[in-house]
Enzyme design. Structure first.
Site, PDB file in Angstrom:
ATOM      1  N   LYS A 194      43.230  31.240  37.057  1.00 44.01           N
ATOM      2  CA  LYS A 194      42.952  31.880  38.340  1.00 44.01           C
ATOM      3  C   LYS A 194      43.416  33.333  38.262  1.00 44.01           C
ATOM      4  O   LYS A 194      44.604  33.604  38.068  1.00 44.01           O
ATOM      5  CB  LYS A 194      43.655  31.153  39.482  1.00 44.01           C
ATOM      6  CG  LYS A 194      43.357  31.758  40.853  1.00 44.01           C
ATOM      7  CD  LYS A 194      44.041  30.963  41.957  1.00 44.01           C
ATOM      8  CE  LYS A 194      43.763  31.561  43.326  1.00 44.01           C
ATOM      9  NZ  LYS A 194      44.412  30.800  44.408  1.00 44.01           N
ATOM     10  N   LYS A 247      38.579  30.627  38.031  1.00 40.71           N
ATOM     11  CA  LYS A 247      38.324  31.279  39.321  1.00 40.71           C
ATOM     12  C   LYS A 247      38.690  32.754  39.207  1.00 40.71           C
ATOM     13  O   LYS A 247      39.805  33.065  38.771  1.00 40.71           O
ATOM     14  CB  LYS A 247      39.157  30.606  40.416  1.00 40.71           C
ATOM     15  CG  LYS A 247      38.961  31.211  41.804  1.00 40.71           C
ATOM     16  CD  LYS A 247      39.834  30.518  42.839  1.00 40.71           C
ATOM     17  CE  LYS A 247      39.611  31.144  44.220  1.00 40.71           C
ATOM     18  NZ  LYS A 247      40.465  30.521  45.244  1.00 40.71           N
TER      19      LYS A 247
END
Length: 323
Positions: A194, A247
């Site tokens: 992320k 992400k």
């Protein structure tokens, strides 16, 4: 002899026969926003077509999605400021908004799969994914809160918990907590890579979860790094993750591909709010064909190696199949 690849592109039937990447509703998890109150449906200004729902209207939205074939959802809570504190205690309240939403969804739609968010920022008065002391994000102390949060979600009916906090060691800690309390069947989808991205803005607007001070660069990844993502993924696999997520998606297709090549676990990618909003904004101005851009974006994520795509386009894609 001259090779002529165009021979395989002459008709739609031929093109379909040789198509390497396909999309279906089975590829998608649909993120949803949950708010307090009753009979509430409030559109997110920066995300056209996406709304915040109270628990009752959320059931209607899920019913319409299930009718379209979507069976996997990722709810995110919008917590009022009065319930936020330094230690995110509301995050593991068994009678709180999030737990009640999970229970109600599973009561009405036992067949759907719920991926629940494990992170402190929606509940934190500091807006961070960990406990803040003297401007430092505390790692190990935050794990205790994350473990309680994951357990509360499992008890409410979560099928898969998805830690999005990027604290070191959180997958192993959550796995131990779940197992010790008899939730061995609850899976863990790790936000393994992320990044500290500029593409999260509309999401933070939807949940009012932006940091009150500083940024998230001490725990989310540097966009300049790719090898570090492999380290994060290896650690999460060793700690017991059942699937791995990248992400954002579109600016990190190389990371999706790298994880796909190095792991046999399912790879997920989050087509985040900013990526969605850019397509919608350009389409509203007539600069691009929104539906074609949606399909091309989703295909690129799948082509890079994602087995699972979290996307705000999930319902729109499913609707396009009915045309």
């Amino acid at each position: 002899m001259i090779r002529r690849p165009r021979r395989n592109r002459q008709t739609e039937v031929l093109r379909n026969l040789v198509q390497e990447t396909t999309l279906s509703v089975n590829d998608f998890i649909f993120p949803l926003f949950v708010i307090e109150g009753q009979n509430q449906r409030v559109e997110v200004a920066s995300m056209p077509g996406i709304s915040r729902f109270s628990i009752d209207t959320l059931q209607e939205e899920i019913a319409s999605c299930v009718d379209l074939g979507i069976k996997a959802f990722a709810p995110f809570p919008s917590i009022p400021e009065r319930l936020k504190d330094k230690y995110a205690t509301e995050s593991h309240n068994p009678d709180g908004l999030y737990a009640n939403a999970i229970r109600e969804i599973k009561r009405n739609f036992p067949e759907v799969v719920l991926f629940t968010d494990v992170a402190m920022d929606p509940y934190s008065s500091d807006g961070h994914d960990g406990i803040v002391e003297n401007d430092e994000i505390l790692n190990d102390e935050s794990l205790e809160v994350l473990g309680k949060m994951a357990l509360a979600q499992a008890q409410a009916g979560a099928d898969v918990v998805a830690p999005s906090d990027m604290m070191d060691g959180r997958i192993g800690h959550i796995r131990r907590v779940l197992d010790e309390h008899g939730y061995q069947k609850v899976g863990i989808m790790s936000y393994a890579a992320k990044y500290a991205s500029a593409f999260y803005g509309p999401f933070r607007d939807a949940l009012s979860s932006a940091p009150k001070k500083g940024d998230k660069k001490t725990y989310q990844m540097d966009p300049a790094n790719s090898r570090e993502a492999l380290v994060e993924a290896e650690l999460d696999i060793a700690e017991g993750a059942d699937s791995l997520m990248v992400k954002p998606a579109l600016a990190y297709l190389d990371i999706i591909k790298a994880l796909r090549e190095r792991s046999n676990l399912p790879i997920a990618a989050y087509n985040v709010s900013g990526e969605y909003a850019m397509v919608k904004a350009a389409a509203e101005r007539g600069w691009i064909d929104g539906e074609k851009a949606m399909l091309e974006s989703l295909l690129s994520i799948k082509r890079a190696g994602a087995d699972i795509i979290l996307t705000y386009f999930a319902k729109e894609f499913a609707q396009s199949l009915k045309k």
